[in-house]
Design an enzyme around this catalytic site. Structure first.
Site, PDB file in Angstrom:
ATOM      1  CB  SER A 114      -2.186  59.401  -8.006  1.00 49.49           C
ATOM      2  OG  SER A 114      -1.887  58.872  -8.595  1.00 49.49           O
ATOM      3  CG  ASP A 145       5.982  58.750  -9.741  1.00 42.21           C
ATOM      4  OD1 ASP A 145       5.430  58.242 -11.224  1.00 42.21           O
ATOM      5  OD2 ASP A 145       5.773  59.679  -9.309  1.00 42.21           O
ATOM      6  CG  HIS A 176       2.592  60.170 -10.351  1.00 38.13           C
ATOM      7  ND1 HIS A 176       3.097  59.394  -9.373  1.00 38.13           N
ATOM      8  CD2 HIS A 176       1.126  59.828  -9.851  1.00 38.13           C
ATOM      9  CE1 HIS A 176       1.821  58.562  -9.440  1.00 38.13           C
ATOM     10  NE2 HIS A 176       0.194  58.892  -9.318  1.00 38.13           N
TER      11      HIS A 176
END
Ligand SMILES: *[C@@H]1O[C@H](CO)[C@@H](O)[C@H](O)[C@H]1NC(C)=O
Ligand SMILES: *[C@@H]1O[C@H](CO)[C@@H](O)[C@H](O)[C@H]1NC(C)=O
Ligand SMILES: *[C@@H]1O[C@H](CO)[C@@H](O)[C@H](O)[C@H]1NC(C)=O
Ligand SMILES: *[C@@H]1O[C@H](CO)[C@@H](O)[C@H](O)[C@H]1NC(C)=O
Ligand SMILES: *[C@@H]1O[C@H](CO)[C@@H](O)[C@H](O)[C@H]1NC(C)=O
Length: 360
Positions: free
Chosen positions: A113, A335, A338
């Protein structure tokens, strides 16, 4: 057959296990990997009024995971930093020029990702560079493709957590450290950008395999860094035996850091990325490089085919402010793995652009 890897966004808990011993076996000097006169990957982040390079709200490709402004991020200073290498200038990203250079070509990201994060940023950068572009998007469940039709440039994402295969067998799902069947699809691309690491330490219910095959041994588990190192060696021999550098350009995206622990950047242990609004201004990162970076460097140096190493680790370590934290559309509470788009991955693509234009 390679299993379909679903790009789950299971929390990427990047705790670097105690691997200092393993890493210290390999010298870190980059050697022929950075032949440029200037190291584009060492420098600092400077405030730039003209940033960000595009309005993320106008990019139709921006995924919910990365679209921080849409999901309520209130501070915007993180959008206003430009990477400034020590002693030289990074060329400004020129999407129209890149589309022209890539006319008729297929560009494929292969990885996890964090690779998807860079793919997403590149789609926005290219889309926003030329007004009113016609695009054609498709997703067959594995491969995502966006075609920029005026230039016939295809930008693709092929999900692969580990680069090597996971194969469903009678005993269960087997992670095969010496097999790359996925490579058959990758060979259709003119530019390939690889990454892997973040899933190697993953354990528990989100671990997508039951056994590891190492040579003719089937194991329940093994040292994850050793497994990563063997898989990367498999990838390196695949590149060396399959890629024709006259027609295919290969990039490797270095390890992307996470910011869950304030002490890593000299802050308080209570801090994570969620409290951060500015980059770190430092010439070294307090926690040092991730030990696996040395394995990447060692592997790239053993290869006979040229690979552009996007050495993004240090410059990204400084960007404790650039993660989505809770400002995403997929309900991650925090998060710090990312990155917001627009944001840091635009710089990764700018560095890729610099490599493309420096070729001639
Ligand atoms: C960047 O350059 C500075 C100054 O030359 C040096 O002290 C530092 O170790 C370098 N950092 C990295 C990550 O290469
Ligand atoms: C970073 O620190 C250096 C000296 O330590 C200083 O000259 C520079 O202005 C600082 N940059 C920012 C963006 O604060
Ligand atoms: C677009 O590029 C692909 C290769 O990526 C080529 O096969 C195709 O013929 C091209 N189409 C047009 C309309 O030029
Ligand atoms: C989009 O591309 C696909 C694959 O190249 C093609 O089959 C389809 O007709 C295209 N759609 C449009 C609307 O151009
Ligand atoms: C999607 O396309 C790729 C590349 O052509 C192919 O390898 C893969 O099997 C396709 N996946 C599905 C589910 O059709």
């Amino acid at each position: 057959m390679a299993s379909r890897t679903h790009l789950g966004f299971a929390p990427l808990l990047l705790r670097y296990v105690s691997l200092v011993l393993v890493a210290s076996l390999w010298p870190v000097t980059a050697g022929r990997l950075s032949p440029a006169a200037c190291d584009l990957f060492n420098g600092s982040w400077v405030y730039d009024e003209s940033y960000p390079p595009y309005d993320s709200e106008s990019c139709p490709f921006n995924r919910r995971e990365f679209n921080c402004l849409r999901y309520g991020r209130p501070d915007k200073l993180y959008l206003k930093y430009r990477w400034s290498p020590n002693g030289c200038d990074l060329p400004r990203f020129d999407g129209r020029d890149l589309l022209e250079r890539w006319r008729g070509k297929k560009i494929m990201f292969v990885g996890d990702s964090l690779s998807l994060n860079q793919y997403n940023s590149l789609l926005c950068l290219l889309y926003m560079a030329v007004p009113n572009q016609k695009t054609n998007s498709s997703d067959n469940g594995t491969l995502k493709t966006v075609i920029f039709e005026d230039y016939n440039v295809s930008v693709m994402f092929y999900p692969s957590h580990y680069l090597v295969d996971i194969v469903r067998e009678k005993i269960g799902r087997v992670l095969k450290l010496d097999s790359i069947q996925g490579g058959r699809v990758w060979l259709g691309a003119d530019v390939l950008i690889f990454n892997t690491w973040h899933w190697w330490p993953t354990r528990g219910p989100s671990q997508p395999w039951d056994f590891i095959q190492d040579g003719d041994k089937i194991l329940k588990d093994m040292d994850r860094t050793e497994a990563f190192s063997k898989a990367l060696a498999t990838w390196a021999s695949w590149v060396d035996s399959s890629i024709n550098p006259a027609t295919t350009e290969v990039f490797y995206q270095g390890i992307s850091p996470s910011h869950y622990r304030g002490q890593d950047w000299g802050g308080s242990p209570k801090d994570s990325c969620s409290t951060q609004t500015q980059p770190l201004n430092a010439s070294t990162y307090p926690a040092g490089p991730p030990p696996q970076e040395a394995i990447v460097l060692y592997t790239l140096r053993t290869m006979s085919k040229p690979v552009h190493y996007l050495d993004i680790t240090f410059l990204s370590q400084l960007r404790k402010d650039a993660h989505p934290s809770k400002y995403n559309g997929v309900h991650y509470q925090n998060d710090c793995s990312h990155w917001c788009v627009a944001g840091l991955p635009d710089t990764w693509n700018q560095l890729m652009y610099a490599a493309v234009v420096s070729r001639k």
